[in-house]
Motif scaffolding. Structure first.
Motif, PDB file in Angstrom:
ATOM      1  N   SER A 128       0.695  -1.184   0.016  1.00 60.08           N
ATOM      2  CA  SER A 128      -0.013  -0.022   0.047  1.00 60.08           C
ATOM      3  C   SER A 128       0.993   1.205  -0.095  1.00 60.08           C
ATOM      4  O   SER A 128       1.876   1.200   0.488  1.00 60.08           O
ATOM      5  N   TYR A 129       0.280   2.249  -0.889  1.00 56.77           N
ATOM      6  CA  TYR A 129       1.104   3.586  -0.773  1.00 56.77           C
ATOM      7  C   TYR A 129       0.274   4.670  -0.869  1.00 56.77           C
ATOM      8  O   TYR A 129      -0.984   4.510  -1.375  1.00 56.77           O
ATOM      9  N   ARG A 130       0.809   6.241  -0.979  1.00 59.19           N
ATOM     10  CA  ARG A 130      -0.112   7.271  -1.135  1.00 59.19           C
ATOM     11  C   ARG A 130      -0.210   7.385  -2.768  1.00 59.19           C
ATOM     12  O   ARG A 130      -1.098   8.065  -3.175  1.00 59.19           O
ATOM     13  N   TYR A 131       0.995   6.808  -3.220  1.00 56.01           N
ATOM     14  CA  TYR A 131       1.212   6.966  -4.637  1.00 56.01           C
ATOM     15  C   TYR A 131       2.273   6.170  -5.255  1.00 56.01           C
ATOM     16  O   TYR A 131       3.170   5.753  -4.448  1.00 56.01           O
ATOM     17  N   PRO A 132       2.088   5.623  -6.474  1.00 58.39           N
ATOM     18  CA  PRO A 132       3.022   4.748  -6.814  1.00 58.39           C
ATOM     19  C   PRO A 132       4.392   5.107  -7.165  1.00 58.39           C
ATOM     20  O   PRO A 132       4.537   6.071  -8.051  1.00 58.39           O
ATOM     21  N   VAL A 133       5.553   4.742  -7.078  1.00 57.40           N
ATOM     22  CA  VAL A 133       6.732   5.139  -7.344  1.00 57.40           C
ATOM     23  C   VAL A 133       7.581   3.895  -8.235  1.00 57.40           C
ATOM     24  O   VAL A 133       7.396   2.649  -7.578  1.00 57.40           O
ATOM     25  N   PRO A 134       8.041   4.114  -9.252  1.00 51.46           N
ATOM     26  CA  PRO A 134       8.490   2.934 -10.207  1.00 51.46           C
ATOM     27  C   PRO A 134       9.454   2.300  -9.408  1.00 51.46           C
ATOM     28  O   PRO A 134       9.526   0.912  -9.614  1.00 51.46           O
ATOM     29  N   ALA A 178      -4.457  11.839  -8.114  1.00 54.42           N
ATOM     30  CA  ALA A 178      -3.836  11.036  -6.961  1.00 54.42           C
ATOM     31  C   ALA A 178      -3.121  11.669  -5.958  1.00 54.42           C
ATOM     32  O   ALA A 178      -2.780  11.154  -4.941  1.00 54.42           O
ATOM     33  N   GLY A 179      -2.933  13.162  -6.095  1.00 57.44           N
ATOM     34  CA  GLY A 179      -2.192  13.861  -5.103  1.00 57.44           C
ATOM     35  C   GLY A 179      -0.655  13.174  -4.969  1.00 57.44           C
ATOM     36  O   GLY A 179      -0.174  13.263  -3.875  1.00 57.44           O
ATOM     37  N   ALA A 180      -0.264  13.282  -5.969  1.00 54.51           N
ATOM     38  CA  ALA A 180       1.371  12.667  -5.905  1.00 54.51           C
ATOM     39  C   ALA A 180       1.885  13.775  -6.787  1.00 54.51           C
ATOM     40  O   ALA A 180       1.654  14.761  -7.627  1.00 54.51           O
ATOM     41  N   PRO A 181       3.482  13.928  -6.235  1.00 51.04           N
ATOM     42  CA  PRO A 181       4.212  14.858  -6.785  1.00 51.04           C
ATOM     43  C   PRO A 181       4.422  14.486  -8.472  1.00 51.04           C
ATOM     44  O   PRO A 181       4.462  13.481  -8.798  1.00 51.04           O
ATOM     45  N   ARG A 182       4.034  15.720  -9.380  1.00 53.29           N
ATOM     46  CA  ARG A 182       4.286  15.493 -10.722  1.00 53.29           C
ATOM     47  C   ARG A 182       5.749  14.903 -11.035  1.00 53.29           C
ATOM     48  O   ARG A 182       5.631  13.922 -12.122  1.00 53.29           O
ATOM     49  N   GLU A 183       6.620  15.243 -10.431  1.00 52.39           N
ATOM     50  CA  GLU A 183       7.975  14.614 -10.857  1.00 52.39           C
ATOM     51  C   GLU A 183       8.004  13.299 -10.817  1.00 52.39           C
ATOM     52  O   GLU A 183       8.694  12.547 -11.513  1.00 52.39           O
ATOM     53  N   VAL A 184       7.474  12.631  -9.466  1.00 50.14           N
ATOM     54  CA  VAL A 184       7.490  11.035  -9.311  1.00 50.14           C
ATOM     55  C   VAL A 184       6.651  10.345 -10.494  1.00 50.14           C
ATOM     56  O   VAL A 184       7.059   9.634 -11.039  1.00 50.14           O
ATOM     57  N   MET A 185       5.444  10.904 -10.549  1.00 48.93           N
ATOM     58  CA  MET A 185       4.367  10.461 -11.643  1.00 48.93           C
ATOM     59  C   MET A 185       5.277  10.459 -13.061  1.00 48.93           C
ATOM     60  O   MET A 185       5.067   9.644 -14.113  1.00 48.93           O
ATOM     61  N   ASP A 186       6.030  11.718 -13.150  1.00 50.83           N
ATOM     62  CA  ASP A 186       6.455  11.515 -14.665  1.00 50.83           C
ATOM     63  C   ASP A 186       7.417  10.614 -14.934  1.00 50.83           C
ATOM     64  O   ASP A 186       7.876  10.144 -16.060  1.00 50.83           O
ATOM     65  N   GLU A 187       8.220  10.022 -13.884  1.00 47.49           N
ATOM     66  CA  GLU A 187       9.036   8.655 -14.066  1.00 47.49           C
ATOM     67  C   GLU A 187       8.371   7.687 -14.666  1.00 47.49           C
ATOM     68  O   GLU A 187       9.050   6.931 -15.456  1.00 47.49           O
ATOM     69  N   TRP A 188       7.010   7.326 -14.605  1.00 48.34           N
ATOM     70  CA  TRP A 188       6.458   6.284 -15.131  1.00 48.34           C
ATOM     71  C   TRP A 188       6.454   6.669 -16.631  1.00 48.34           C
ATOM     72  O   TRP A 188       6.292   5.544 -17.474  1.00 48.34           O
ATOM     73  N   ARG A 189       6.633   7.875 -16.982  1.00 49.96           N
ATOM     74  CA  ARG A 189       6.490   8.203 -18.657  1.00 49.96           C
ATOM     75  C   ARG A 189       7.792   7.380 -19.217  1.00 49.96           C
ATOM     76  O   ARG A 189       7.768   7.092 -20.530  1.00 49.96           O
ATOM     77  N   HIS A 190       8.678   7.521 -18.683  1.00 47.86           N
ATOM     78  CA  HIS A 190       9.870   7.007 -19.297  1.00 47.86           C
ATOM     79  C   HIS A 190      10.341   5.727 -18.897  1.00 47.86           C
ATOM     80  O   HIS A 190      11.451   5.182 -19.054  1.00 47.86           O
TER      81      HIS A 190
END
Length: 408
Positions: A128-134, A178-190
């Motif tokens: 479980s997490y607040r938002y997913p980190v790759p 999701a209330g997540a930092p955009r820079e973290v979520m942008d990691e999923w893009r790459h």
């Protein structure tokens, strides 16, 4: 191209076959997969039953079933004696014939499940997490797969036939929601999650949209009976769905067909909004937080939410109204037999939601449409992870009810 387990060799040769090749190698040939699909559907069948259903000769069916039994995929059941002739011997799937791993990567949690050839969950893990980190997700998969393997004997580990991943496509677009930092979520893009996880495995890895995978679980493991055409809604952190046409999962050219969370629905007399903004569990959580109620158990114990009071009552009413319009709109495009609703929620809440949708849709002007019947999903909270595990099962052993968007 290899089309099956080694036909004439020791058991270890049959087991090693699960680990070889690409998307094509290791799959059964068409007739073998047809037999396995029919046995899965009916529970058990005799050779004469299969010959009658398929139009194959009795000799051909006998050879196929003998090979499937030799490969450890079918088991003989007790003979059934009729009035005349030799007793028939029904065959059923061997639960230990093959194993599959399913990975769900969600907005609030990741799940790993290990299932057997019947679809029974043998082991499950959750993060479980607040938002997913790759990076953390890959670490969870690496350690989790080791635990899942350890739950099997050495010989059964050799029968792991694949891993499927169910995750939202373009996950990075949901940073704000999701209330997540955009820079973290942008990691999923790459990141190519399928390729990264393939490096951890010696068996094929497949990838599919998460809500589409949940729909696939309902199709392969659910109790939808004879339904051939239905629209499917999965209510998780965000709402999504899938489409089944002529008994097969339809994912479209990009794998994103049935993106029902993006459907426009009425919103309190204002301009239309997306279904995801009304019917998602993330919306329920925000409303609870506004009332000073912390509700982490929405994600950690989906089978039991406890008493959430009038907030959940209002959420059910709002979600039902939005779902009713989404169902009516879907039906205007395809004449569905049914709309199936499942989700990351207790069965009691799901039942209330479905009943509320039935009531809400009765008040919609649906002239010119045949409104499908509204049914509860039958797989439940683990539908996305089970749908992920069904990807290698379907691709390698069945007559393709699910179509993975990408594979090795």
């Amino acid at each position: 191209m290899e089309t099956g387990i080694a036909k004439h060799g020791p058991p270890e040769a049959a087991e090693s076959r699960f680990h070889r090749g690409t998307n094509q190698s290791g799959m059964r040939d068409h007739n073998e997969r047809l037999v396995l699909s029919l046995v899965r559907l009916h529970g058990s069948l005799s050779k004469s039953d299969i010959a009658r259903m398929t139009g194959l000769s009795a000799q051909t069916v006998s050879v196929i079933m003998r090979e499937l039994e030799r490969d450890g995929l079918l088991l003989k059941q007790a003979p059934q004696r009729g009035k005349i002739g030799q007793p028939s011997v029904p065959m059923s799937l061997n639960p230990d014939g093959a194993f599959f791993i399913g990975l769900k990567i969600g907005r609030r949690s990741a799940d790993l499940v290990l299932i057997d050839f019947l679809g029974t969950v043998r082991a499950a893990l959750q993060l479980s997490y607040r938002y997913p980190v790759p990076r953390e997700t890959v670490g969870f998969v690496s350690t989790g797969m080791a635990k899942l393997r350890d739950s099997l004997s050495a010989s059964h580990q050799q029968r792991i036939a694949g891993l499927g991943i169910a995750m939202p496509f373009q996950l990075w677009n949901w940073a704000d929601t999701a209330g997540a930092p955009r820079e973290v979520m942008d990691e999923w893009r790459h990141r190519d999650m399928r390729a990264e996880i393939q490096l951890l495995c010696d068996f094929p890895v497949y990838l599919q949209n998460d809500a589409t995978s949940a729909c696939g679980a309902e199709l392969v493991f659910g109790q939808t009976g004879a339904l051939r055409d239905f629209v499917y809604f999965y209510i998780g952190a965000f709402a999504g769905g899938g489409i089944v046409l002529d008994g097969r999962l339809y994912s479209g050219p990009t794998g994103n067909a049935g993106a029902l969370g993006s459907m426009l629905v009425p919103c309190n007399g204002n301009k239309p909004t997306q279904l995801i903004d009304i019917a998602s569990i993330a919306v329920l959580e925000k409303r609870l937080n506004t009332q000073g109620i912390e509700a982490p158990h929405l994600w950690t114990t989906p089978e039991e939410w406890g008493d959430l009071g009038p907030v959940v009552d209002q959420w059910i009413a709002d979600a039902a109204g939005a779902l009713a319009y989404a169902i009516a709109s879907s039906t205007a495009v395809i004449d569905f037999e049914a709309a199936v609703i499942d989700g990351w929620m207790p069965a009691t809440v799901r039942a209330r939601l479905v009943e509320a949708v039935r009531e809400a849709i009765s008040g919609i002007d649906a002239e010119g449409l045949t409104i499908p019947r509204i049914e509860q999903g039958t797989v439940g909270v683990h539908a996305r992870a089970l749908g992920a595990a069904s990807l290698p099962l379907s691709e390698r052993f069945l007559i393709g009810p699910t179509l993975p968007a990408r594979a090795t």
